[in-house]
Enzyme design. Structure first.
Site, short mmCIF file in Angstrom:
data_model
loop_
_atom_site.label_atom_id
_atom_site.label_comp_id
_atom_site.label_asym_id
_atom_site.label_seq_id
_atom_site.Cartn_x
_atom_site.Cartn_y
_atom_site.Cartn_z
N PHE A 150 0.82 -1.22 0.00
CA PHE A 150 0.00 0.00 0.00
C PHE A 150 0.85 1.26 0.00
O PHE A 150 0.38 2.32 -0.39
CB PHE A 150 -0.94 0.01 1.23
CG PHE A 150 -0.26 0.44 2.50
CD1 PHE A 150 -0.12 1.79 2.82
CD2 PHE A 150 0.27 -0.50 3.40
CE1 PHE A 150 0.52 2.19 3.98
CE2 PHE A 150 0.91 -0.10 4.56
CZ PHE A 150 1.04 1.24 4.85
N LYS A 174 -1.00 -6.95 -9.22
CA LYS A 174 -2.00 -7.13 -8.16
C LYS A 174 -1.62 -6.11 -7.08
O LYS A 174 -0.77 -6.35 -6.24
CB LYS A 174 -1.92 -8.57 -7.61
CG LYS A 174 -3.17 -9.09 -6.97
CD LYS A 174 -3.75 -8.25 -5.85
CE LYS A 174 -3.03 -8.37 -4.55
NZ LYS A 174 -3.45 -7.36 -3.54
N GLU A 177 -4.92 -3.74 -1.92
CA GLU A 177 -6.36 -3.51 -1.91
C GLU A 177 -6.72 -2.24 -1.15
O GLU A 177 -7.86 -1.78 -1.19
CB GLU A 177 -7.08 -4.74 -1.32
CG GLU A 177 -6.82 -5.02 0.16
CD GLU A 177 -5.47 -5.72 0.43
OE1 GLU A 177 -4.57 -5.69 -0.44
OE2 GLU A 177 -5.33 -6.26 1.54
N SER A 227 5.37 -6.93 3.26
CA SER A 227 5.89 -7.30 4.58
C SER A 227 6.69 -8.60 4.50
O SER A 227 6.50 -9.42 3.58
CB SER A 227 4.73 -7.45 5.56
OG SER A 227 3.88 -8.49 5.12
N CYS A 282 9.50 1.86 3.52
CA CYS A 282 10.44 0.77 3.85
C CYS A 282 11.84 1.31 4.04
O CYS A 282 12.71 0.62 4.56
CB CYS A 282 10.44 -0.27 2.74
SG CYS A 282 11.09 0.41 1.21
N GLU A 383 9.34 -4.25 13.02
CA GLU A 383 9.04 -3.11 12.16
C GLU A 383 7.70 -2.53 12.62
O GLU A 383 6.70 -3.24 12.65
CB GLU A 383 8.93 -3.57 10.70
CG GLU A 383 8.61 -2.42 9.76
CD GLU A 383 8.43 -2.86 8.31
OE1 GLU A 383 7.71 -3.83 8.05
OE2 GLU A 383 9.02 -2.20 7.43
P1 NAD Z 1 1.55 -6.62 2.94
O1 NAD Z 1 2.58 -7.68 3.00
O2 NAD Z 1 0.44 -6.65 3.91
O3 NAD Z 1 0.87 -6.61 1.48
C1 NAD Z 1 1.64 -6.64 0.31
C2 NAD Z 1 0.83 -7.30 -0.80
O4 NAD Z 1 0.57 -8.66 -0.43
C3 NAD Z 1 -0.52 -6.65 -1.04
O5 NAD Z 1 -0.77 -6.61 -2.42
C4 NAD Z 1 -1.49 -7.57 -0.33
O6 NAD Z 1 -2.77 -7.58 -0.90
C5 NAD Z 1 -0.83 -8.92 -0.48
N1 NAD Z 1 -1.18 -9.83 0.63
C6 NAD Z 1 -1.55 -9.48 1.89
N2 NAD Z 1 -1.80 -10.59 2.61
C7 NAD Z 1 -1.59 -11.65 1.81
C8 NAD Z 1 -1.67 -13.07 1.99
N3 NAD Z 1 -2.02 -13.59 3.16
N4 NAD Z 1 -1.35 -13.86 0.96
C9 NAD Z 1 -0.98 -13.34 -0.22
N5 NAD Z 1 -0.90 -12.01 -0.46
C10 NAD Z 1 -1.19 -11.17 0.54
O7 NAD Z 1 2.35 -5.21 3.01
P2 NAD Z 1 1.74 -3.76 3.15
O8 NAD Z 1 1.21 -3.56 4.52
O9 NAD Z 1 0.86 -3.45 1.99
O10 NAD Z 1 3.07 -2.89 2.95
C11 NAD Z 1 3.93 -2.56 3.99
C12 NAD Z 1 5.13 -3.47 4.04
O11 NAD Z 1 5.83 -3.44 2.80
C13 NAD Z 1 6.15 -3.07 5.09
O12 NAD Z 1 6.62 -4.21 5.73
C14 NAD Z 1 7.26 -2.42 4.28
O13 NAD Z 1 8.54 -2.44 4.87
C15 NAD Z 1 7.23 -3.24 3.05
N6 NAD Z 1 7.85 -2.56 1.92
C16 NAD Z 1 9.07 -3.01 1.52
C17 NAD Z 1 9.72 -2.37 0.48
C18 NAD Z 1 11.07 -2.83 0.02
O14 NAD Z 1 11.46 -2.44 -1.07
N7 NAD Z 1 11.79 -3.64 0.76
C19 NAD Z 1 9.11 -1.27 -0.14
C20 NAD Z 1 7.86 -0.86 0.30
C21 NAD Z 1 7.24 -1.52 1.33
#
Ligand code: NAD
Length: 498
Positions: A150, A174, A177, A227, A282, A383
């Site tokens: 997000f 994808k 959401e 994450s 991040c 985090e």
């Molecule tokens: P998230 O892991 O909750 O979601 C990421 C994606 O995975 C979304 O599209 C989501 O719909 C999908 N997803 C969620 N639950 C799922 C499941 N159970 N099974 C399959 N897919 C699923 O992450 P977020 O809260 O949207 O973003 C924040 C996180 O992203 C933080 O941990 C941040 O550090 C990380 N991030 C990392 C970088 C990097 O380059 N290392 C960059 C930006 C964000």
């Protein structure tokens, strides 16, 4: 009016068919603004079929022509930056200026992809043996997927989509959401730029859509950013299917402040890197390591600045920090602040009580600043992903670098110092993927590559730049000879080439 957000398939906005949806809210007001469709495996399958067909012709399109589409996209994103930024601010909560900056960072990768003909050109060696030549080329993988978080709804789809498409793949995004509107507009811009139907598609959804992409036999590669827990799941699931997966994950970025650092510069850097985008980056700095006697002087400068942060809706030009993305996430961040107090850290600035008149249902909190955090505390290890900065004290440089190296995450880090020796030793010895020297958020430019170490990444490739080219293509090496006349007969043994 609650809008309905479907998918973007075959260059058309397409309504969802599953009946399952997710809520999209305005984080500043708490209002429900849209229902986003959650795709079924059958809908994912239909998108993959369209992509698969389109990709064959796209891969055969000369890279020069593909990169002209990317040039068009570049000018469209420039023209529509304000529209993209407004959508991001309304669904993510970040300030309008920050959202425009995000679009700018996405543009840098689009600009890099405009040179794809050069970046994909192969190697040729004449005479690898007598009258024999050899050359290596890179070819696209086919239909590839991108699953994005997000917190950067435009920049990260550009990191993946621009590189994947320019390399000759069809890309299925994808997005998160929580804020799908800006990525949907990006898909429209790809189409307007000249990407053929099926080359850049958006399938909205949740775990069901992600699983369908990961398991699909016609999707050989997936890029994920999000994450660590979900990234690990995506990496394991995809690689078990023998697919190529890169998963860029969570972070806990430390800034080491040496006693000789300019503390006014450090304070500015920590305010921006710790509280910009409400800490939902991040590459945010979430731990400041104060070395030697610098801690008290630093706290004296930092605390009043954190207390004075201007918090408000992202679209208010006065706001320096917007709300958190959802109520649930805000409560999680607040929970960490409660926990830090229980664990014995000193909460010097407490933003938990912030109330904004007229925005009582928004997901706001003020900046929080902890002192005397220790490495055993949960608020140090986890985090938090919110506007919470932890200050830890270290006796000397060795203790500081050990803290950074012992931490599970390894995305970014920075050192602030005037001492070249210390900076060099830090850059060389630190176990982290992206390092800043007097630069708080060292996000590499597009012609370098982005990627952390340790629990911040799973997979072997960084994202964008030449790492992106390598991830989205595979290598083929051809060895050729055109024999004339003399026949030497069958050769049963390997021989040294000559
Ligand atoms: P998230 O892991 O909750 O979601 C990421 C994606 O995975 C979304 O599209 C989501 O719909 C999908 N997803 C969620 N639950 C799922 C499941 N159970 N099974 C399959 N897919 C699923 O992450 P977020 O809260 O949207 O973003 C924040 C996180 O992203 C933080 O941990 C941040 O550090 C990380 N991030 C990392 C970088 C990097 O380059 N290392 C960059 C930006 C964000």
């Amino acid at each position: 009016m609650v809008a309905s957000i479907g998918h973007f398939i075959g260059n058309k906005l397409t309504p969802g068919k599953s009946g399952r949806t997710g809520d999209v809210t305005n984080p500043a007001t708490g209002e429900l603004t849209a229902k986003v469709a959650f795709a079924t495996a059958a809908e994912v399958d239909a998108a993959v079929a369209i992509a698969r067909k389109a990709q064959v012709a796209w891969a055969a399109t000369p890279p020069l022509r593909r990169q002209r589409v990317m040039f068009n996209l570049k000018s469209l994103v420039e023209k529509r930056t304000d529209d993209l930024a407004r959508l991001m601010s309304l669904e993510h909560g970040k300030t309008f200026d920050d959202a425009k900056g995000e679009a700018g960072r996405g543009l840098e990768v689009i600009e890099f992809s405009c040179g794809i003909a050069h970046h994909m050109k192969g190697d040729f060696t004449e005479q690898v043996a007598s009258d024999m030549d050899s050359w290596s080329i890179r070819q696209p993988l086919g239909v590839v997927a991108g699953i994005t978080p997000f917190n950067f709804p435009i920049m990260i789809p550009c990191w993946m989509g621009a590189m994947a498409v320019a390399c000759g793949n069809a890309f299925i995004l994808k997005p998160s959401e929580k804020d799908p509107s800006a990525p949907m507009l990006l898909a429209e811009l790809f189409a307007e730029a000249g990407a053929p139907a099926g080359i850049f598609q958006v399938v909205n959804g949740d775990k069901a859509a992600v699983d369908a992409l990961l398991m699909h036999p016609d999707v050989p590669a997936t890029s994920f950013v999000g994450s660590t827990a979900i990234g690990q799941y995506v990496y394991h699931t995809g690689t078990q299917q023998n697919k190529r997966v890169q998963a860029l994950c969570g972070a806990k970025n430390h800034m080491v402040i040496m006693p000789d650092a300019d503390l006014d510069q450090v304070t500015d850097a920590l305010i921006g890197a710790g509280y910009g985008a409400a800490g939902e980056r991040c590459m945010a700095i979430s731990v400041a390591v104060a070395v030697g006697d610098v801690g008290d002087r630093l706290m004296a400068k930092l605390a009043p600045r954190v207390a004075a942060l201007k918090v408000g809706p992202g679209l208010d030009p006065q706001s320096e920090m917007g709300p958190l993305v959802t109520r649930q996430h805000r409560d999680k961040v607040m929970g960490y602040v409660d926990l830090g107090v229980k664990e014995g850290a000193k909460l010097v600035v407490d933003g938990r009580g912030l109330k904004l008149q007229g925005y009582e249902n928004g997901n706001f909190m003020g900046g929080c600043l902890f002192d005397n955090v220790t490495t055993g505390m949960t608020i140090y290890k986890d985090e938090i992903f919110g506007p919470v900065l932890s200050v830890v004290r270290a006796k000397g440089f060795d203790e500081a670098i050990k803290m950074v190296n012992d931490h599970a995450y390894g995305n970014g880090t920075a050192i602030f110092t005037r001492d070249g020796d210390a900076a060099r030793a830090f850059a060389s010895g630190v176990q982290i993927g992206m390092v800043g020297i007097n630069v708080p958020i060292p996000v590499p430019v597009a012609y370098h590559s982005f990627g952390g170490w340790k629990a911040s990444i799973f997979g072997d490739h960084g994202i964008y730049g030449m790492e992106g080219v390598r991830f989205y293509t595979r290598l083929k090496t051809i060895t050729a000879r055109w024999p004339t006349g003399i026949r030497s007969g069958a050769e049963f043994a390997f021989k040294a080439r000559n």
